[in-house]
Design a protein around this motif. Structure first.
Motif, mmCIF file in Angstrom:
data_model
loop_
_atom_site.group_PDB
_atom_site.id
_atom_site.type_symbol
_atom_site.label_atom_id
_atom_site.label_comp_id
_atom_site.label_asym_id
_atom_site.label_seq_id
_atom_site.Cartn_x
_atom_site.Cartn_y
_atom_site.Cartn_z
ATOM 1 N N MET A 149 0.825 -1.203 0.000
ATOM 2 C CA MET A 149 0.000 0.000 0.000
ATOM 3 C C MET A 149 0.862 1.257 0.000
ATOM 4 N N ILE A 150 1.907 1.273 0.809
ATOM 5 C CA ILE A 150 2.811 2.425 0.844
ATOM 6 C C ILE A 150 3.488 2.598 -0.519
ATOM 7 N N SER A 151 3.845 1.511 -1.161
ATOM 8 C CA SER A 151 4.461 1.576 -2.488
ATOM 9 C C SER A 151 3.508 2.220 -3.490
ATOM 10 N N VAL A 152 2.234 1.872 -3.409
ATOM 11 C CA VAL A 152 1.258 2.459 -4.336
ATOM 12 C C VAL A 152 1.110 3.952 -4.080
ATOM 13 N N VAL A 153 1.075 4.351 -2.816
ATOM 14 C CA VAL A 153 0.999 5.778 -2.486
ATOM 15 C C VAL A 153 2.185 6.523 -3.090
ATOM 16 N N LYS A 181 4.774 12.991 4.470
ATOM 17 C CA LYS A 181 3.756 13.320 5.470
ATOM 18 C C LYS A 181 2.631 12.296 5.453
ATOM 19 N N ASN A 182 2.218 11.911 4.262
ATOM 20 C CA ASN A 182 1.100 10.972 4.140
ATOM 21 C C ASN A 182 1.458 9.565 4.604
ATOM 22 N N ILE A 183 2.619 9.071 4.208
ATOM 23 C CA ILE A 183 2.921 7.676 4.569
ATOM 24 C C ILE A 183 3.217 7.527 6.053
ATOM 25 N N VAL A 184 3.803 8.552 6.671
ATOM 26 C CA VAL A 184 4.016 8.492 8.120
ATOM 27 C C VAL A 184 2.673 8.573 8.844
ATOM 28 N N ALA A 185 1.800 9.477 8.389
ATOM 29 C CA ALA A 185 0.475 9.606 9.003
ATOM 30 C C ALA A 185 -0.351 8.338 8.784
ATOM 31 N N CYS A 186 -0.197 7.724 7.616
ATOM 32 C CA CYS A 186 -0.905 6.480 7.332
ATOM 33 C C CYS A 186 -0.449 5.380 8.288
ATOM 34 N N ILE A 210 -13.113 -0.223 0.411
ATOM 35 C CA ILE A 210 -12.674 1.054 -0.137
ATOM 36 C C ILE A 210 -13.079 2.216 0.756
ATOM 37 N N GLU A 211 -14.274 2.157 1.317
ATOM 38 C CA GLU A 211 -14.771 3.253 2.132
ATOM 39 C C GLU A 211 -13.844 3.582 3.295
ATOM 40 N N GLU A 212 -13.287 2.546 3.925
ATOM 41 C CA GLU A 212 -12.372 2.759 5.041
ATOM 42 C C GLU A 212 -10.949 3.050 4.555
ATOM 43 N N LEU A 213 -10.542 2.425 3.470
ATOM 44 C CA LEU A 213 -9.196 2.656 2.948
ATOM 45 C C LEU A 213 -8.976 4.114 2.566
ATOM 46 N N VAL A 214 -9.958 4.721 1.915
ATOM 47 C CA VAL A 214 -9.767 6.102 1.451
ATOM 48 C C VAL A 214 -9.762 7.112 2.590
ATOM 49 N N GLY A 241 -6.089 7.306 -2.040
ATOM 50 C CA GLY A 241 -7.233 7.645 -2.868
ATOM 51 C C GLY A 241 -7.861 6.386 -3.431
ATOM 52 N N ARG A 242 -8.794 6.533 -4.343
ATOM 53 C CA ARG A 242 -9.503 5.366 -4.889
ATOM 54 C C ARG A 242 -8.565 4.446 -5.665
ATOM 55 N N LYS A 243 -7.593 5.028 -6.380
ATOM 56 C CA LYS A 243 -6.676 4.179 -7.135
ATOM 57 C C LYS A 243 -5.897 3.270 -6.183
ATOM 58 N N THR A 244 -5.306 3.859 -5.154
ATOM 59 C CA THR A 244 -4.548 3.066 -4.183
ATOM 60 C C THR A 244 -5.453 2.055 -3.490
#
Length: 215
Positions: free
Chosen positions: A35-39, A89-94, A107-111, A117-120
């Motif tokens: 998931m982090i790789s996709v981000v 910032k995003n991957i650390v917060a994630c 998807i609802e919880e992932l986003v 986002g929806r792609k990830t």
């Protein structure tokens, strides 16, 4: 089955037979690392991401360690991927949001996760959870638009339209195969129309064969 559904299925079958059953662009298979790789893959190449995450996960091998990471250090590691400050910032917060938790399977919880986002989210749903997912990236969107399967270049509309054209069980496979097709044959500037296995099904082919590149 509508005419467009029949056409989409015919395209799916051609691409399905053309490529190996396992198509993977990112090397990480652990769910969180994937998931982090996709981000990190936004606005950069998969090759760059695959190189960068080796060092990233050597320094921060777990969700907990990345959650506690220094932003400047993460920025330095992921700098080659571009937009590195926001991505760091995003991957650390994630990671912080997932400490002690499982990755959501919908998807609802992932986003709701930072940077997802929806792609990830669809990448995670399809690759990690092996459930129906349509991944609309640049390559996929270009292919299905040129083939006349969708009426818009908007990712959300594209996802919705394609979802109505194929059985759910084919969604992820079609996403990956069409994506690979866009990378290898239906290139952005100069698609290989003369040798394309889909040329007879593509309403855009004539324009490219005649030298136009506006499709």
């Amino acid at each position: 089955m509508t005419e467009k559904q029949q056409k989409t299925l015919a395209i799916f079958e051609i691409l399905d037979n053309l490529y190996p059953q396992t198509i993977r662009f990112l090397n990480q298979t652990d769910p969180f690392r994937f998931m982090i790789s996709v981000v990190l893959s936004a606005q950069t190449t998969d090759k760059t991401v695959n190189q960068v995450v080796v060092r990233l996960f050597e320094e921060y091998p777990t969700v907990e360690s990345l959650a506690q990471a220094s932003l400047p250090q993460v920025e330095n590691i992921i700098h080659p991927t571009g937009f590195y400050r926001m991505k760091a910032k995003n991957i650390v917060a994630c990671a912080q949001a997932l400490v002690g938790k499982e990755i959501p399977s919908n998807i609802e919880e992932l986003v709701k996760l930072p940077g997802v986002g929806r792609k990830t989210a669809n990448c995670v749903i399809g690759e990690v959870f092996h459930r129906p997912a349509i991944i609309v990236d640049t390559h996929f969107g270009r292919v299905v638009y040129r083939l006349g399967l969708v009426s818009s270049k908007d990712p959300d509309k594209t996802e919705k339209e394609i979802s109505l054209l194929l059985a759910d069980t084919l969604h992820y496979r079609f996403s990956m195969a069409a994506n690979l097709f866009g990378r290898t044959t239906c290139h952005a500037k100069k698609p290989s129309c003369p040798i394309c296995p889909l040329v007879s099904l593509c309403p855009s082919a004539d324009a490219f064969l005649q030298g136009s590149s506006k499709v």
